[in-house]
Design a protein around this motif. Structure first.
Motif, PDB file in Angstrom:
ATOM      1  N   LEU A  63      44.990  20.744 -21.709  1.00  0.00           N
ATOM      2  CA  LEU A  63      44.405  21.571 -22.765  1.00  0.00           C
ATOM      3  C   LEU A  63      44.064  20.806 -24.044  1.00  0.00           C
ATOM      4  N   PRO A  64      44.940  19.922 -24.552  1.00  0.00           N
ATOM      5  CA  PRO A  64      44.557  19.193 -25.776  1.00  0.00           C
ATOM      6  C   PRO A  64      43.271  18.385 -25.611  1.00  0.00           C
ATOM      7  N   SER A  65      43.110  17.734 -24.460  1.00  0.00           N
ATOM      8  CA  SER A  65      41.888  16.954 -24.220  1.00  0.00           C
ATOM      9  C   SER A  65      40.675  17.864 -24.091  1.00  0.00           C
ATOM     10  N   ALA A  66      40.845  18.994 -23.403  1.00  0.00           N
ATOM     11  CA  ALA A  66      39.741  19.938 -23.260  1.00  0.00           C
ATOM     12  C   ALA A  66      39.347  20.523 -24.613  1.00  0.00           C
ATOM     13  N   GLN A  67      40.333  20.801 -25.443  1.00  0.00           N
ATOM     14  CA  GLN A  67      40.060  21.348 -26.776  1.00  0.00           C
ATOM     15  C   GLN A  67      39.227  20.375 -27.595  1.00  0.00           C
ATOM     16  N   SER A  68      39.576  19.103 -27.537  1.00  0.00           N
ATOM     17  CA  SER A  68      38.829  18.095 -28.288  1.00  0.00           C
ATOM     18  C   SER A  68      37.416  17.926 -27.754  1.00  0.00           C
ATOM     19  N   ALA A  69      37.272  17.935 -26.412  1.00  0.00           N
ATOM     20  CA  ALA A  69      35.959  17.706 -25.811  1.00  0.00           C
ATOM     21  C   ALA A  69      35.003  18.873 -26.034  1.00  0.00           C
ATOM     22  N   LEU A  70      35.518  20.096 -26.025  1.00  0.00           N
ATOM     23  CA  LEU A  70      34.657  21.279 -26.116  1.00  0.00           C
ATOM     24  C   LEU A  70      34.624  21.898 -27.505  1.00  0.00           C
ATOM     25  N   LEU A 121      32.934  25.342 -11.696  1.00  0.00           N
ATOM     26  CA  LEU A 121      32.279  25.822 -12.918  1.00  0.00           C
ATOM     27  C   LEU A 121      33.099  25.466 -14.149  1.00  0.00           C
ATOM     28  N   GLY A 122      34.397  25.639 -14.084  1.00  0.00           N
ATOM     29  CA  GLY A 122      35.252  25.298 -15.214  1.00  0.00           C
ATOM     30  C   GLY A 122      35.262  23.813 -15.497  1.00  0.00           C
ATOM     31  N   GLY A 123      35.284  22.994 -14.440  1.00  0.00           N
ATOM     32  CA  GLY A 123      35.258  21.556 -14.644  1.00  0.00           C
ATOM     33  C   GLY A 123      33.975  21.081 -15.288  1.00  0.00           C
ATOM     34  N   ALA A 124      32.888  21.797 -15.053  1.00  0.00           N
ATOM     35  CA  ALA A 124      31.590  21.419 -15.626  1.00  0.00           C
ATOM     36  C   ALA A 124      31.306  22.114 -16.958  1.00  0.00           C
ATOM     37  N   ALA A 125      32.288  22.797 -17.521  1.00  0.00           N
ATOM     38  CA  ALA A 125      32.082  23.589 -18.741  1.00  0.00           C
ATOM     39  C   ALA A 125      31.535  22.723 -19.884  1.00  0.00           C
ATOM     40  N   VAL A 126      30.582  23.298 -20.610  1.00  0.00           N
ATOM     41  CA  VAL A 126      29.983  22.586 -21.747  1.00  0.00           C
ATOM     42  C   VAL A 126      30.361  23.232 -23.075  1.00  0.00           C
ATOM     43  N   ASN A 127      31.045  24.371 -23.016  1.00  0.00           N
ATOM     44  CA  ASN A 127      31.504  25.032 -24.238  1.00  0.00           C
ATOM     45  C   ASN A 127      32.739  25.867 -23.906  1.00  0.00           C
ATOM     46  N   LEU A 131      34.298  27.707 -20.152  1.00  0.00           N
ATOM     47  CA  LEU A 131      35.610  27.399 -19.588  1.00  0.00           C
ATOM     48  C   LEU A 131      36.458  28.662 -19.452  1.00  0.00           C
ATOM     49  N   PHE A 132      36.476  29.494 -20.493  1.00  0.00           N
ATOM     50  CA  PHE A 132      37.279  30.722 -20.448  1.00  0.00           C
ATOM     51  C   PHE A 132      36.792  31.644 -19.340  1.00  0.00           C
ATOM     52  N   GLY A 133      35.465  31.764 -19.204  1.00  0.00           N
ATOM     53  CA  GLY A 133      34.909  32.613 -18.155  1.00  0.00           C
ATOM     54  C   GLY A 133      35.266  32.102 -16.770  1.00  0.00           C
ATOM     55  N   ALA A 134      35.206  30.792 -16.578  1.00  0.00           N
ATOM     56  CA  ALA A 134      35.554  30.202 -15.286  1.00  0.00           C
ATOM     57  C   ALA A 134      37.031  30.427 -14.967  1.00  0.00           C
ATOM     58  N   ARG A 135      37.883  30.304 -15.985  1.00  0.00           N
ATOM     59  CA  ARG A 135      39.318  30.536 -15.758  1.00  0.00           C
ATOM     60  C   ARG A 135      39.589  32.002 -15.386  1.00  0.00           C
TER      61      ARG A 135
END
Length: 501
Positions: A63-70, A121-127, A131-135
């Motif tokens: 999650l911390p890495s995903a938060q920074s990336a998105l 879909l979640g792995g390819a999330a751009v925003n 990601l939330f929708g895919a989860r």
């Protein structure tokens, strides 16, 4: 006579007898599947179980890495966890009904394909929204996948010795999955990318889909009637509100108006759901499933076990990283001790003894072993030495053995002696118990730890932040110990007289 010829009668007795259930099982059997096919079923269901459990923890590390990336805000990042938990917990009972209506194997395949697609879909999330929708979609398909998989296992393995081995392997995957999720999340985030914490689901799901090619076909239940729309809406809203309240209690506190409103509303909705189901002609969750004494014992014990164990995993992760200075990967690898112990408990102990001893002879010692493991950790202080051999290893081994025994026994007991058209509902109720226990345990024990640490820091003149944190952890684990003892007291009278399966 096939399962297609059995129609649920309008009025059923509250509690079915073993002989009645055995007659139904014989009437609906199409003959045992060849042995290789049975074991392929186990492999496919175990892979699916790994997916469902893995995704409860693997994203936490990333999650911390995903938060920074998105570019997620601190306030919104929790939805990467909450969206999955809400959809999964809220839709499980509906998933159980769908599994019976479409056929367990067909629902299982749909769940696998949908879970793989939503993971990609979640792995390819751009925003963040993507990601939330895919989860959330992952949770939707998991809600169909989990009860369908357990139902397939229940209908495939009916001979006591084989059933014990099969449920032992299934339980080992479930017990070890949370720990493996933390390990895999750390390794993938550190050496690949946070996106692989979602992409990794795709090959696992495809392997399970291939395995279903040789799984014997089952037939949908005919005459189950229309979907209980009122029950479906009330169950989804009620479970969703309770799970969301548990998630919000961690950042907001249990006294927050939002949390209290969600809790009260969720409980009222579930009470209304119970009232509707008691009168519905074709209920989503027949009350006879819950009225069965030993099945109720299985549901109580697994719920309380998950309350305690998910708090345990949380504090093991916190303590090893913040106090001992382990990296996320090292912290995850430490939990492999727990995963290996769970494997031993579920396969070598519970799996081998299934059918030879009563379920209580496995469930109650399992709960007590896990309680003993937590009791060891309550003796920790900020100044404790030789922490790994004297405290962590015994605690990890004891909790792992206990968890393996309890999951194996309760999974079999929760779906034993169930009429064919109730198997999906019983499987869904079992999975829902696990989800509620996990959500409550994480929120409740984390809140207790935070409050105890703050009080210690304020009241002790020579207190240090590390000492306060350890005091908070041990206080919460003491509560977890008490929860497991309560589980023993509540479960014993419900399961003790149950004869061998």
């Amino acid at each position: 006579m096939t399962s297609q010829d059995i129609e649920p009668p309008g009025a059923e007795p509250a509690v079915e007898t073993h002989d009645d259930a055995e007659d139904h099982r014989k009437d609906n059997a199409e003959g045992p599947a060849p042995a290789p096919r049975r074991w392929w079923t186990l492999l496919a269901v175990s892979a699916a179980q790994l997916l469902v459990v893995l995704d409860g923890t693997i994203v936490n590390i990333a999650l911390p890495s995903a938060q920074s990336a998105l570019g997620m805000s601190d306030a919104s990042r929790q939805w990467a966890i909450t969206a999955y938990a809400l959809a999964f917990g809220g839709l499980l009972l509906i998933g159980g009904r769908v599994s019976g209506a479409l056929g367990h194997r067909r629902t299982f395949v749909i769940g696998l394909v949908g879970f793989a697609a939503s993971s990609a879909l979640g792995g390819a999330a751009v925003n963040p929204g993507m990601l939330f929708g895919a989860r959330a979609l992952q949770g939707v398909f998991a809600a169909a996948l989990a009860p369908a998989g357990l139902s397939l296992l229940t209908t495939t393995f009916t001979e006591p010795r084989e059933r014990g081995r099969a449920f032992g392997v299934f339980a080992a995957v479930g017990a070890a999955g949370s720990a493996l999720g933390l390990v895999a999340g750390g390794l993938l985030t550190e050496y690949a990318s946070w996106r692989w914490c979602l992409y990794i689901n795709v090959p696992i799901a495809l392997f399970a889909v291939l395995g279903t090619a040789v799984v014997p076909a089952d037939r949908p239940i005919r005459g189950a009637g229309r979907l209980d729309v009122a029950g479906a809406l009330l169950s989804a809203a009620g479970f969703g509100a309770v799970v969301y309240a548990f998630n919000e209690a961690e950042p907001l506190g249990w006294g927050s108006p939002k949390v209290l409103t969600l809790l009260v509303g969720g409980v009222l909705l579930l009470a209304a759901f119970t009232a509707v189901e008691a009168r519905a002609q074709h209920p989503l969750l027949p009350m006879r499933v819950l009225a069965h004494r030993t099945r109720a014992g299985a549901l109580v014990s697994i719920t309380l076990m998950f309350v305690a164990m998910f708090g345990f995993y949380l504090f093991m992760s916190y303590y090893s990283q913040t106090v001992l200075g382990y990296s996320p990967v090292q912290a995850g690898l430490t939990l492999l001790i727990n995963a290996l112990a769970a494997l031993l408990g579920s396969t070598l102990l519970a799996g081998r003894l299934h059918g030879r001893v009563t379920p209580a002879m496995l469930i109650l010692p399992g709960l007590m072993a896990a309680a003993a493991g937590m009791l060891v950790l309550t003796r920790l202080t900020a100044d404790s030495t030789d922490v790994l051999p004297l405290y962590l290893v015994p605690a990890l081994v004891l909790t792992g053995l206990g968890l393996g025994c309890v999951i194996t026994s309760t999974a079999g007991l929760a779906t034993a002696d169930v009429r064919p058209y109730d198997i999906g509902a019983a499987s869904a109720a079992y999975n829902a118990s696990q989800q509620l226990g996990a959500a409550l345990g994480t929120a409740l024990l984390n809140t207790i730890a935070t409050s105890a640490a703050a009080s210690y820091l304020a009241s002790e003149a020579d207190a240090t932040p590390t000492g306060a944190s350890v005091h908070g952890y041990t206080t919460a684990l003491t509560v977890g110990f008490g929860i497991l003892l309560a589980a023993v007291c509540l479960t014993a009278p419900l399961t003790w007289k149950q004869r061998r399966p």
